[in-house]
Design an enzyme around this catalytic site. Sequence first.
Site, PDB file in Angstrom:
ATOM      1  CB  CYS A  10      -0.909  -0.001   1.220  1.00  0.00           C
ATOM      2  SG  CYS A  10      -0.019  -0.285   2.756  1.00  0.00           S
ATOM      3  CB  CYS A  13       3.796  -0.569   2.545  1.00  0.00           C
ATOM      4  SG  CYS A  13       2.167  -1.134   2.998  1.00  0.00           S
TER       5      CYS A  13
END
Lengths: 78, 348
Positions: A10, A13
Amino acid sequence: MDIKILGPGCANCHRLEERTHEAIAELGLDADVENVTDVAEIASYGIMKTPGLVVDDKVVVSGRVPTTREIAQLLAGG
Amino acid sequence: MSVHTAPAHPAVRRWGSLVAAAALWLVLYRLNLPFWDWLIYDALGLSADSAAGSALHFFGYDVVKITLLLIGIIFLVTLLRSFMSLERTRALLGGRREGVGNVMAAGLGVVTPFCSCSAVPAFIGFVSAGVPIGVTMSFLIASPLVNEIAIGLLLGMFGIGPTLLYVAAGLTIAIVAGWALGRMNAQRWVEPFVFETRLRGEIVDSTAGLTWDDRIEMSREEVVTILRKIWPYLLVGIGLGAIIHGWVPTGFFTTYANADNPLGVVVAVLLGVPLYSNAAGVMPLVQSLYGAGLPMGTLLAFMMSVVALSLPEMILLRRVLKPQLIAAFIAVVATGIVVVGYLFNLIL
């Protein structure tokens, strides 16, 4: 030093990964950074909200993206 | 007497800049309508009765208004939610029975910070801590369905009445759907590895040790992240809204989708399920469809089906849930939304 970024890929991240690399460069550390994207493995670290930061098999951050400075402090202190 | 200015205390600086930001927000919010009145009707000389004039005005005014509402809402909600965490929620839900557990899970789904990208680790985390599947599902349904952005936008655009209805309806759906899935003995449709997951090491609470400065910085980043993610939906939603507002004759939709039309709500939900957007993208459309005469129950049902059931989340959940449970999940939630839509059309 063995660093793992836990997250399925994501936006947060990626941001955590970027900042971790910045912090490592700032401190001049010798560290391996590995991305853990498998959900079962992520979950086995006990985190429920990605991203997570694992240093030497210990979860130090879960569910948020700290500032580069905070990551540097975590790495230097750990 | 020595004259030197002491460096501002960090707390003074922190709260001072927050107050200044709030004041600026308020001024912009107040200036929005007069500004667009002036720009479209005076400076450009378009008539408020013309299609182009009213559409442009709707577009400009709504883009600014919704952006400002989102900034305020996301910031405040993130700040408040930084006191809540999935870890705490799980601790509250662990060992609860179904019934009470479903009610608590739905309520906690609203206040716990959560994004559908974490649905899988959260699911595993809950289940491996002994939270029943049905209770976990109540949480996973309530979380996107009763969404803080939708609550804020509904409040800003329709007022308190529809907002409370929406919250009550969303919670009811999450409670009943989770309970129903639990009754179906849903464990057999969960991938076995979930039950075998063993946690290693100690659990880190994601909100442990945060200072006010951390919380404010997190909230500011969240505003930027969400706006960056949703602005295309926002512009498309408001653009469609503006077109309807300007060019679609009043009464056009009501001919086909009035409250007496028995299929109205079903059609709205069937349209909404495959559509994937977020509340911020749907709300402007909902507002202009409401202005065009569509009933509120049908519109709320449409909005809920768009935000609650999304293809990307289903694909993620497929990792831990078997297709039967995903199908049951979609069917139960969609049925709940349809029932709520008809109920609202009846009582409103």
